[in-house]
Motif scaffolding. Structure first.
Motif, PDB file in Angstrom:
ATOM      1  N   MET A  85       0.850  -1.186   0.000  1.00 35.77           N
ATOM      2  CA  MET A  85       0.000   0.000   0.000  1.00 35.77           C
ATOM      3  C   MET A  85       0.885   1.235   0.000  1.00 35.77           C
ATOM      4  O   MET A  85       1.794   1.356   0.802  1.00 35.77           O
ATOM      5  CB  MET A  85      -0.910  -0.018   1.226  1.00 35.77           C
ATOM      6  N   ALA A  86       0.619   2.131  -0.901  1.00 34.14           N
ATOM      7  CA  ALA A  86       1.327   3.396  -0.954  1.00 34.14           C
ATOM      8  C   ALA A  86       0.310   4.522  -0.831  1.00 34.14           C
ATOM      9  O   ALA A  86      -0.843   4.375  -1.241  1.00 34.14           O
ATOM     10  CB  ALA A  86       2.098   3.521  -2.260  1.00 34.14           C
ATOM     11  N   ASN A  87       0.750   5.596  -0.261  1.00 29.34           N
ATOM     12  CA  ASN A  87      -0.135   6.747  -0.102  1.00 29.34           C
ATOM     13  C   ASN A  87       0.331   7.892  -0.979  1.00 29.34           C
ATOM     14  O   ASN A  87       1.529   8.058  -1.214  1.00 29.34           O
ATOM     15  CB  ASN A  87      -0.174   7.205   1.352  1.00 29.34           C
ATOM     16  N   ILE A  88      -0.626   8.656  -1.465  1.00 26.49           N
ATOM     17  CA  ILE A  88      -0.331   9.891  -2.174  1.00 26.49           C
ATOM     18  C   ILE A  88      -1.159  10.994  -1.539  1.00 26.49           C
ATOM     19  O   ILE A  88      -2.140  10.726  -0.854  1.00 26.49           O
ATOM     20  CB  ILE A  88      -0.629   9.788  -3.696  1.00 26.49           C
ATOM     21  N   THR A  89      -0.761  12.211  -1.782  1.00 26.87           N
ATOM     22  CA  THR A  89      -1.527  13.334  -1.254  1.00 26.87           C
ATOM     23  C   THR A  89      -2.641  13.696  -2.227  1.00 26.87           C
ATOM     24  O   THR A  89      -2.615  13.309  -3.402  1.00 26.87           O
ATOM     25  CB  THR A  89      -0.630  14.575  -1.037  1.00 26.87           C
ATOM     26  N   ALA A  90      -3.599  14.446  -1.727  1.00 21.74           N
ATOM     27  CA  ALA A  90      -4.689  14.914  -2.586  1.00 21.74           C
ATOM     28  C   ALA A  90      -4.122  15.772  -3.720  1.00 21.74           C
ATOM     29  O   ALA A  90      -4.606  15.703  -4.853  1.00 21.74           O
ATOM     30  CB  ALA A  90      -5.710  15.683  -1.767  1.00 21.74           C
ATOM     31  N   ALA A  91      -3.079  16.538  -3.428  1.00 20.60           N
ATOM     32  CA  ALA A  91      -2.457  17.366  -4.464  1.00 20.60           C
ATOM     33  C   ALA A  91      -1.819  16.494  -5.551  1.00 20.60           C
ATOM     34  O   ALA A  91      -1.910  16.813  -6.739  1.00 20.60           O
ATOM     35  CB  ALA A  91      -1.407  18.285  -3.846  1.00 20.60           C
ATOM     36  N   GLN A  92      -1.201  15.372  -5.149  1.00 19.25           N
ATOM     37  CA  GLN A  92      -0.613  14.466  -6.134  1.00 19.25           C
ATOM     38  C   GLN A  92      -1.697  13.818  -6.989  1.00 19.25           C
ATOM     39  O   GLN A  92      -1.507  13.619  -8.194  1.00 19.25           O
ATOM     40  CB  GLN A  92       0.221  13.390  -5.432  1.00 19.25           C
ATOM     41  N   LEU A  93      -2.821  13.485  -6.387  1.00 22.44           N
ATOM     42  CA  LEU A  93      -3.946  12.934  -7.138  1.00 22.44           C
ATOM     43  C   LEU A  93      -4.429  13.934  -8.181  1.00 22.44           C
ATOM     44  O   LEU A  93      -4.621  13.587  -9.354  1.00 22.44           O
ATOM     45  CB  LEU A  93      -5.090  12.567  -6.198  1.00 22.44           C
ATOM     46  N   ARG A  94      -4.591  15.187  -7.781  1.00 19.61           N
ATOM     47  CA  ARG A  94      -5.048  16.216  -8.724  1.00 19.61           C
ATOM     48  C   ARG A  94      -4.022  16.438  -9.842  1.00 19.61           C
ATOM     49  O   ARG A  94      -4.389  16.623 -10.995  1.00 19.61           O
ATOM     50  CB  ARG A  94      -5.344  17.519  -7.987  1.00 19.61           C
ATOM     51  N   THR A  95      -2.736  16.395  -9.491  1.00 19.47           N
ATOM     52  CA  THR A  95      -1.692  16.581 -10.501  1.00 19.47           C
ATOM     53  C   THR A  95      -1.735  15.476 -11.542  1.00 19.47           C
ATOM     54  O   THR A  95      -1.678  15.737 -12.749  1.00 19.47           O
ATOM     55  CB  THR A  95      -0.303  16.645  -9.838  1.00 19.47           C
ATOM     56  N   GLU A  96      -1.847  14.219 -11.091  1.00 17.15           N
ATOM     57  CA  GLU A  96      -1.934  13.098 -12.035  1.00 17.15           C
ATOM     58  C   GLU A  96      -3.212  13.188 -12.863  1.00 17.15           C
ATOM     59  O   GLU A  96      -3.209  12.933 -14.071  1.00 17.15           O
ATOM     60  CB  GLU A  96      -1.868  11.763 -11.291  1.00 17.15           C
ATOM     61  N   ARG A  97      -4.300  13.545 -12.219  1.00 18.35           N
ATOM     62  CA  ARG A  97      -5.572  13.717 -12.948  1.00 18.35           C
ATOM     63  C   ARG A  97      -5.425  14.787 -14.015  1.00 18.35           C
ATOM     64  O   ARG A  97      -5.838  14.609 -15.164  1.00 18.35           O
ATOM     65  CB  ARG A  97      -6.669  14.087 -11.936  1.00 18.35           C
ATOM     66  N   ASN A  98      -4.811  15.915 -13.658  1.00 22.14           N
ATOM     67  CA  ASN A  98      -4.623  17.008 -14.618  1.00 22.14           C
ATOM     68  C   ASN A  98      -3.731  16.593 -15.785  1.00 22.14           C
ATOM     69  O   ASN A  98      -3.972  16.984 -16.928  1.00 22.14           O
ATOM     70  CB  ASN A  98      -4.052  18.237 -13.918  1.00 22.14           C
ATOM     71  N   THR A  99      -2.718  15.781 -15.498  1.00 26.08           N
ATOM     72  CA  THR A  99      -1.832  15.285 -16.553  1.00 26.08           C
ATOM     73  C   THR A  99      -2.612  14.419 -17.535  1.00 26.08           C
ATOM     74  O   THR A  99      -2.459  14.543 -18.756  1.00 26.08           O
ATOM     75  CB  THR A  99      -0.672  14.481 -15.936  1.00 26.08           C
ATOM     76  N   ARG A 100      -3.473  13.558 -16.995  1.00 22.94           N
ATOM     77  CA  ARG A 100      -4.268  12.676 -17.858  1.00 22.94           C
ATOM     78  C   ARG A 100      -5.302  13.470 -18.665  1.00 22.94           C
ATOM     79  O   ARG A 100      -5.561  13.153 -19.823  1.00 22.94           O
ATOM     80  CB  ARG A 100      -4.933  11.583 -17.024  1.00 22.94           C
ATOM     81  N   LEU A 101      -5.884  14.497 -18.062  1.00 19.06           N
ATOM     82  CA  LEU A 101      -6.815  15.346 -18.806  1.00 19.06           C
ATOM     83  C   LEU A 101      -6.083  16.082 -19.929  1.00 19.06           C
ATOM     84  O   LEU A 101      -6.564  16.145 -21.062  1.00 19.06           O
ATOM     85  CB  LEU A 101      -7.499  16.355 -17.878  1.00 19.06           C
ATOM     86  N   ALA A 102      -4.913  16.627 -19.607  1.00 21.18           N
ATOM     87  CA  ALA A 102      -4.147  17.380 -20.600  1.00 21.18           C
ATOM     88  C   ALA A 102      -3.748  16.492 -21.771  1.00 21.18           C
ATOM     89  O   ALA A 102      -3.721  16.948 -22.925  1.00 21.18           O
ATOM     90  CB  ALA A 102      -2.911  17.996 -19.957  1.00 21.18           C
ATOM     91  N   ALA A 103      -3.466  15.211 -21.492  1.00 19.47           N
ATOM     92  CA  ALA A 103      -3.065  14.290 -22.561  1.00 19.47           C
ATOM     93  C   ALA A 103      -4.197  14.040 -23.555  1.00 19.47           C
ATOM     94  O   ALA A 103      -3.940  13.622 -24.686  1.00 19.47           O
ATOM     95  CB  ALA A 103      -2.598  12.962 -21.958  1.00 19.47           C
ATOM     96  N   SER A 104      -5.425  14.296 -23.140  1.00 24.66           N
ATOM     97  CA  SER A 104      -6.553  14.075 -24.057  1.00 24.66           C
ATOM     98  C   SER A 104      -7.191  15.375 -24.536  1.00 24.66           C
ATOM     99  O   SER A 104      -8.141  15.334 -25.319  1.00 24.66           O
ATOM    100  CB  SER A 104      -7.613  13.187 -23.390  1.00 24.66           C
ATOM    101  N   ASP A 105      -6.669  16.517 -24.118  1.00 26.90           N
ATOM    102  CA  ASP A 105      -7.239  17.804 -24.532  1.00 26.90           C
ATOM    103  C   ASP A 105      -7.310  17.962 -26.050  1.00 26.90           C
ATOM    104  O   ASP A 105      -8.307  18.422 -26.591  1.00 26.90           O
ATOM    105  CB  ASP A 105      -6.436  18.976 -23.960  1.00 26.90           C
ATOM    106  N   TYR A 106      -6.241  17.579 -26.733  1.00 30.98           N
ATOM    107  CA  TYR A 106      -6.194  17.795 -28.180  1.00 30.98           C
ATOM    108  C   TYR A 106      -7.299  17.023 -28.904  1.00 30.98           C
ATOM    109  O   TYR A 106      -7.722  17.403 -29.990  1.00 30.98           O
ATOM    110  CB  TYR A 106      -4.822  17.418 -28.738  1.00 30.98           C
ATOM    111  N   LEU A 107      -7.777  15.936 -28.292  1.00 26.04           N
ATOM    112  CA  LEU A 107      -8.824  15.141 -28.923  1.00 26.04           C
ATOM    113  C   LEU A 107     -10.160  15.871 -28.975  1.00 26.04           C
ATOM    114  O   LEU A 107     -11.067  15.452 -29.680  1.00 26.04           O
ATOM    115  CB  LEU A 107      -8.990  13.816 -28.179  1.00 26.04           C
TER     116      LEU A 107
END
Length: 87
Positions: free
Chosen positions: A1-23
Protein backbone atom coordinates in the motif's frame (compact mmCIF):
# COMPACT_ATOMS: atom_id res chain seq x y z
CA UNK A 1 0.00 0.00 0.00
CA UNK A 2 1.33 3.40 -0.95
CA UNK A 3 -0.13 6.75 -0.10
CA UNK A 4 -0.33 9.89 -2.17
CA UNK A 5 -1.53 13.33 -1.25
CA UNK A 6 -4.69 14.91 -2.59
CA UNK A 7 -2.46 17.37 -4.46
CA UNK A 8 -0.61 14.47 -6.13
CA UNK A 9 -3.95 12.93 -7.14
CA UNK A 10 -5.05 16.22 -8.72
CA UNK A 11 -1.69 16.58 -10.50
CA UNK A 12 -1.93 13.10 -12.04
CA UNK A 13 -5.57 13.72 -12.95
CA UNK A 14 -4.62 17.01 -14.62
CA UNK A 15 -1.83 15.28 -16.55
CA UNK A 16 -4.27 12.68 -17.86
CA UNK A 17 -6.81 15.35 -18.81
CA UNK A 18 -4.15 17.38 -20.60
CA UNK A 19 -3.06 14.29 -22.56
CA UNK A 20 -6.55 14.08 -24.06
CA UNK A 21 -7.24 17.80 -24.53
CA UNK A 22 -6.19 17.79 -28.18
CA UNK A 23 -8.82 15.14 -28.92
CA UNK A 24 -11.51 17.74 -28.21
CA UNK A 25 -10.39 20.07 -30.99
CA UNK A 26 -13.31 20.47 -33.44
CA UNK A 27 -11.31 19.29 -36.44
CA UNK A 28 -10.72 15.92 -34.72
CA UNK A 29 -13.77 15.58 -32.49
CA UNK A 30 -16.25 15.85 -35.35
CA UNK A 31 -14.59 12.88 -37.10
CA UNK A 32 -15.27 10.48 -34.21
CA UNK A 33 -18.12 8.01 -34.20
CA UNK A 34 -20.84 9.13 -31.74
CA UNK A 35 -20.03 6.27 -29.37
CA UNK A 36 -16.40 7.37 -29.28
CA UNK A 37 -17.40 10.94 -28.50
CA UNK A 38 -19.45 9.67 -25.56
CA UNK A 39 -16.63 7.42 -24.31
CA UNK A 40 -14.18 10.33 -24.46
CA UNK A 41 -16.56 12.63 -22.58
CA UNK A 42 -17.21 9.92 -19.96
CA UNK A 43 -13.48 9.27 -19.53
CA UNK A 44 -12.76 12.95 -18.94
CA UNK A 45 -15.71 13.31 -16.55
CA UNK A 46 -14.51 10.33 -14.50
CA UNK A 47 -11.08 11.96 -14.26
CA UNK A 48 -12.63 15.25 -13.11
CA UNK A 49 -14.69 13.39 -10.47
CA UNK A 50 -11.74 11.54 -8.89
CA UNK A 51 -10.67 14.17 -6.33
CA UNK A 52 -14.22 14.50 -4.98
CA UNK A 53 -14.56 10.72 -4.79
CA UNK A 54 -11.57 10.61 -2.42
CA UNK A 55 -12.23 13.83 -0.50
CA UNK A 56 -13.35 12.03 2.66
CA UNK A 57 -9.93 10.35 2.90
CA UNK A 58 -8.38 13.72 3.66
CA UNK A 59 -4.95 14.74 2.38
CA UNK A 60 -3.53 11.20 2.38
CA UNK A 61 -5.05 8.75 -0.08
CA UNK A 62 -4.36 5.04 -0.41
CA UNK A 63 -3.41 4.86 -4.09
CA UNK A 64 -4.51 1.23 -4.35
CA UNK A 65 -8.09 2.45 -3.88
CA UNK A 66 -7.95 4.90 -6.79
CA UNK A 67 -9.79 3.52 -9.81
CA UNK A 68 -8.33 5.36 -12.75
CA UNK A 69 -10.67 5.16 -15.74
CA UNK A 70 -9.51 3.22 -18.78
CA UNK A 71 -8.50 5.28 -21.78
CA UNK A 72 -11.14 4.86 -24.49
CA UNK A 73 -10.48 3.64 -27.98
CA UNK A 74 -11.54 6.32 -30.45
CA UNK A 75 -13.21 5.18 -33.68
CA UNK A 76 -13.19 7.53 -36.65
CA UNK A 77 -16.35 7.96 -38.76
CA UNK A 78 -14.55 7.25 -42.01
CA UNK A 79 -14.18 3.65 -40.89
CA UNK A 80 -10.56 4.05 -39.93
CA UNK A 81 -9.02 1.95 -37.18
CA UNK A 82 -9.71 2.74 -33.52
CA UNK A 83 -7.00 4.84 -31.88
CA UNK A 84 -5.79 4.52 -28.29
CA UNK A 85 -5.31 7.74 -26.37
CA UNK A 86 -1.66 8.59 -25.74
CA UNK A 87 -0.14 7.69 -22.39
Amino acid sequence: MANITAAQLRTERNTRLAASDYLLSPDLYTTYAPGSQTMLEDYRQKLRDLPAAHAEEGDTIDDTKIEWPDKPLISVLEGGPAKQLPA
